[in-house]
Scaffold this motif. Structure first.
Motif, PDB file in Angstrom:
ATOM      1  N   ASP A 175      -6.883 -11.130  11.545  1.00  0.00           N
ATOM      2  CA  ASP A 175      -6.905 -11.653  10.194  1.00  0.00           C
ATOM      3  C   ASP A 175      -7.012 -13.173  10.241  1.00  0.00           C
ATOM      4  O   ASP A 175      -6.416 -13.837  11.090  1.00  0.00           O
ATOM      5  CB  ASP A 175      -5.616 -11.278   9.457  1.00  0.00           C
ATOM      6  N   LYS A 181      -4.809 -10.381   2.533  1.00  0.00           N
ATOM      7  CA  LYS A 181      -5.719  -9.275   2.211  1.00  0.00           C
ATOM      8  C   LYS A 181      -5.055  -8.377   1.175  1.00  0.00           C
ATOM      9  O   LYS A 181      -4.000  -7.808   1.440  1.00  0.00           O
ATOM     10  CB  LYS A 181      -6.034  -8.465   3.469  1.00  0.00           C
ATOM     11  N   SER A 263      -3.186  -6.178   3.764  1.00  0.00           N
ATOM     12  CA  SER A 263      -1.839  -6.572   4.171  1.00  0.00           C
ATOM     13  C   SER A 263      -0.861  -6.388   3.015  1.00  0.00           C
ATOM     14  O   SER A 263       0.326  -6.186   3.226  1.00  0.00           O
ATOM     15  CB  SER A 263      -1.814  -8.023   4.668  1.00  0.00           C
ATOM     16  N   ARG A 291       2.428  -0.680   4.516  1.00  0.00           N
ATOM     17  CA  ARG A 291       1.893  -1.853   3.829  1.00  0.00           C
ATOM     18  C   ARG A 291       2.900  -2.432   2.839  1.00  0.00           C
ATOM     19  O   ARG A 291       3.626  -1.693   2.177  1.00  0.00           O
ATOM     20  CB  ARG A 291       0.608  -1.488   3.067  1.00  0.00           C
ATOM     21  N   HIS A 350       3.948 -10.460   1.001  1.00  0.00           N
ATOM     22  CA  HIS A 350       3.236 -10.818   2.236  1.00  0.00           C
ATOM     23  C   HIS A 350       4.156 -11.596   3.175  1.00  0.00           C
ATOM     24  O   HIS A 350       4.183 -11.359   4.390  1.00  0.00           O
ATOM     25  CB  HIS A 350       1.995 -11.638   1.895  1.00  0.00           C
ATOM     26  N   ASN A 354       5.802 -10.339   7.002  1.00  0.00           N
ATOM     27  CA  ASN A 354       5.577 -11.113   8.226  1.00  0.00           C
ATOM     28  C   ASN A 354       6.783 -11.961   8.600  1.00  0.00           C
ATOM     29  O   ASN A 354       6.660 -12.950   9.328  1.00  0.00           O
ATOM     30  CB  ASN A 354       4.340 -11.993   8.060  1.00  0.00           C
ATOM     31  N   ASN A 394       4.902  -6.585   9.844  1.00  0.00           N
ATOM     32  CA  ASN A 394       3.884  -5.976   8.966  1.00  0.00           C
ATOM     33  C   ASN A 394       3.665  -4.489   9.244  1.00  0.00           C
ATOM     34  O   ASN A 394       2.558  -4.114   9.611  1.00  0.00           O
ATOM     35  CB  ASN A 394       2.574  -6.768   9.080  1.00  0.00           C
ATOM     36  N   THR A 429       8.329  -5.154   1.051  1.00  0.00           N
ATOM     37  CA  THR A 429       7.820  -4.615   2.315  1.00  0.00           C
ATOM     38  C   THR A 429       8.672  -3.442   2.787  1.00  0.00           C
ATOM     39  O   THR A 429       9.898  -3.468   2.634  1.00  0.00           O
ATOM     40  CB  THR A 429       7.792  -5.689   3.422  1.00  0.00           C
TER      41      THR A 429
END
Length: 447
Positions: A175, A181, A263, A291, A350, A354, A394, A429
């Motif tokens: 990525d 994304k 993502s 995801r 996101h 991460n 992720n 997440t």
């Protein structure tokens, strides 16, 4: 991109049994789109390092002109159109039928890669008893027994052979750093097209598209407040002159692949219909894929009384309870209401997906949790949780080490998950917790 295998054949030849075998599940329904199917099911398969999507179809009668058989034929044609390779399943014990001839004729005309699979072949001599199937004109007959698991591995190797590059196709393009994304997922007519058109009109699109094959999702880069995004479309974007048009199209495979590629997934729900089976299945697939996710309830402006709104909220709580970690927004794509906070939640999800978690902090949290509430004793064993470290991102994975951890209950894992989520602000997440028990050095010793 995962290759797609479609299972086709007349009723009762064992397609569903083969589907269960390929997806290694009991009921094998990852996404059962009621109202569209009779029956078209989607599942994830994996053999060795190779992953693929499997589509199960109802009994196929190509010439059906009315009733349920016409609808089943329509769904099977759609599955074949979405597939990279077709497994045409016949019944080795029942022999060749007129319906098999019709299906073979249809597949020959189509010209799509096809493997002729003779199911229920256990205990049969491959040559003499299967020779009649050569009349279908589809080449070699591959004998298997889906019920007993015979011949499944060679069959998958044969089907995937032309689709997997010599280097195994395992590497993925990294990525681009700093780019989120984003896939917008949801069933048809929830307003994906309206939302996408609103975004592209408002956010001054950096206008170019990157179409791949006809089945690939279209990727549209754009920027908002200095944050770069890559929109992985599932609604069907087309470029007309300098203007993008979003056309609502429903390809289940396209949606599943877009979720895999993203993502962050924005799951769109229609407020006027509440949470349907399709919504719940798509949400389940997002969770299974690991995801990050944000849930947005569209057409909220159409809910004009408090009672109707309360019903929608309750349906989300009950049917999407497994996504309670996700941010929830009430929006109107058409009236452009509530869209700003959605972007903030996408960026937050996101970031959470991460998140980097240090071993000392994770271990401290673990030991504090154990001190606050000790895991239950099971028989002679009480699990001992010693330390924790991060095993991936992720989604974030936390690996806990100790003794007798196979006896840790799901309820206690949820308790630990709540502690970790609160400390690291893991909103949006999924979080995976894995237990690793230390081996007993004396277990294999002689007395």
């Amino acid at each position: 991109m995962k290759p797609v295998i479609a299972l086709v054949g007349r009723p009762n030849v064992g397609k569903s049994t083969l589907f269960n075998r390929l997806t290694k599940t009991r009921d094998a329904i990852v996404a059962d789109y009621a109202g569209l199917t009779r029956d078209r099911h989607y599942g994830n398969g994996k053999q060795g390092q190779h992953e693929f999507i499997v589509i199960d179809t109802g009994g196929f009668e190509p010439d059906a002109t009315s009733g349920i058989y016409k609808e089943m034929a329509k769904q099977t044609r759609q599955a074949v159109a979405e597939a990279d390779v077709v497994l045409f399943v016949v019944d080795a014990r029942a022999g060749l039928s007129a319906q098999d001839y019709e299906i073979g004729k249809y597949l020959r005309k189509l010209g799509k890669p096809c493997v002729l699979v003779a199911n229920k072949s256990e205990g049969m001599t491959a040559g003499a008893q299967l020779v009649e199937f050569f009349e279908l004109g589809l080449g070699e007959v591959f004998p298997i027994s889906a019920a007993h698991g015979q011949g499944i591995r060679p069959l998958v190797d044969l089907a995937l052979g032309p689709l997997v590059p010599p280097d195994d196709g395992l590497e993925e393009i990294a990525d681009e750093p700093g780019v989120i994304k984003l896939a917008v997922a949801g069933r048809p007519n929830v307003g994906k097209s309206t939302l996408i058109n609103t975004w592209l009109g408002e956010e001054r699109l950096v206008a170019f598209d990157l179409p791949g094959t006809t089945r690939d999702a279209i990727s549209v880069p754009f920027e908002r407040k200095g944050q770069r995004f890559e929109l992985i479309d599932t609604a069907g974007l087309r470029r007309k002159g300098q203007v993008f048009e979003a056309i609502e199209k429903f390809s289940v495979v396209k949606t599943l692949q877009a979720i895999e590629s993203a993502s962050v997934v924005l799951l769109l729900i229609d407020a006027t219909q509440g949470v349907t089976d399709q919504d719940a299945h798509i949400a389940g697939y997002v969770l299974e894929s690991g995801r990050a996710v944000v849930v947005a309830v569209n057409k909220w402006d159409a809910m004009d009384d408090d009672y109707a709104r309360e019903l929608v909220k309750r349906s989300i709580e009950t049917r999407l309870g497994f996504l309670k970690f996700a941010a929830l927004h009430m929006i109107s794509a058409q009236k452009r209401q509530g869209l700003g906070p959605v972007w903030d939640s996408i960026a937050q999800a996101h970031k959470a997906a991460n998140c980097k978690m240090s071993t000392p902090v994770l271990t401290r949290l673990l030991l504090e949790a154990v001190q606050f509430q000790t895991p239950k004793k099971t028989g002679m064993y009480r699990p001992k949780l010693r330390y924790a470290h991060q095993g991936g991102m992720n989604p974030p994975i936390i690996i806990i080490h100790g003794n007798s951890l196979e006896h840790v209950t799901d309820a206690y894992k949820r308790f630990l998950e709540g502690r970790f989520r609160k400390e690291f602000n893991l909103i949006g997440t999924p979080l995976r917790i894995q237990m690793k028990s230390s081996s007993n050095p004396y277990a294999d010793k002689d007395d």
